[in-house]
Design a protein around this motif. Structure first.
Motif, short mmCIF file in Angstrom:
data_model
loop_
_atom_site.label_atom_id
_atom_site.label_comp_id
_atom_site.label_asym_id
_atom_site.label_seq_id
_atom_site.Cartn_x
_atom_site.Cartn_y
_atom_site.Cartn_z
N UNK A 13 11.15 -2.09 -4.62
CA UNK A 13 11.23 -3.63 -4.04
C UNK A 13 10.76 -3.57 -3.03
N UNK A 14 11.41 -3.46 -1.63
CA UNK A 14 10.90 -3.86 -0.46
C UNK A 14 10.26 -2.63 0.23
N UNK A 15 10.10 -1.50 -0.36
CA UNK A 15 8.92 0.22 0.24
C UNK A 15 9.99 0.79 1.37
N UNK A 44 5.45 17.33 -2.34
CA UNK A 44 4.29 16.69 -1.34
C UNK A 44 5.76 15.12 -2.05
N UNK A 45 5.67 15.48 -3.38
CA UNK A 45 6.41 13.63 -3.57
C UNK A 45 7.28 13.31 -2.89
N UNK A 46 7.58 11.89 -2.71
CA UNK A 46 8.21 10.68 -2.13
C UNK A 46 8.73 9.97 -2.87
N UNK A 47 10.30 9.49 -2.45
CA UNK A 47 10.32 8.21 -2.92
C UNK A 47 10.90 7.25 -2.53
N UNK A 72 1.03 -1.12 -0.26
CA UNK A 72 -0.14 0.02 -0.27
C UNK A 72 0.64 1.52 -0.26
N UNK A 73 1.82 1.09 0.92
CA UNK A 73 2.81 1.86 0.45
C UNK A 73 3.97 2.83 -0.56
N UNK A 74 3.58 1.52 -0.98
CA UNK A 74 4.29 1.38 -2.88
C UNK A 74 3.19 2.28 -3.50
N UNK A 75 2.10 1.56 -3.68
CA UNK A 75 1.44 1.95 -4.23
C UNK A 75 0.83 3.38 -4.04
N UNK A 76 1.01 4.28 -3.07
CA UNK A 76 1.20 5.52 -3.02
C UNK A 76 1.72 6.29 -2.98
N UNK A 77 2.96 6.03 -3.31
CA UNK A 77 4.53 6.29 -3.42
C UNK A 77 3.83 6.74 -5.13
#
Length: 61
Positions: A26-28, A19-22, A5-10
């Motif tokens: 692969x691991x989040x 507000x964008x972040x990297x 979910x965090x990867x999808x959010x990013x």
């Protein structure tokens, strides 16, 4: 939240550019991400040691 979910959010486009972040694809992990590869330094290093990234060799970590 799960890593997926965090990867999808990013990957979502932020409303404001600041507000964008990297995040590692692969691991989040949120820190020390190489944007060119989309990987954090830990994953990049592991993949380079296994030979999964062509053209990258260990020089001096």
């Amino acid at each position: 939240m799960a890593k997926k979910a965090l990867i999808e959010k990013a990957n979502r486009k932020p409303k404001f550019g600041v507000r964008g972040y990297t995040r590692c694809q692969r691991c989040g992990r949120p820190r020390s991400v190489y944007r060119v590869f989309g990987l954090c330094r830990v994953c990049l290093r592991q993949m380079a040691h296994r030979g999964e990234l062509p053209g990258i060799t260990k020089s001096s970590w």
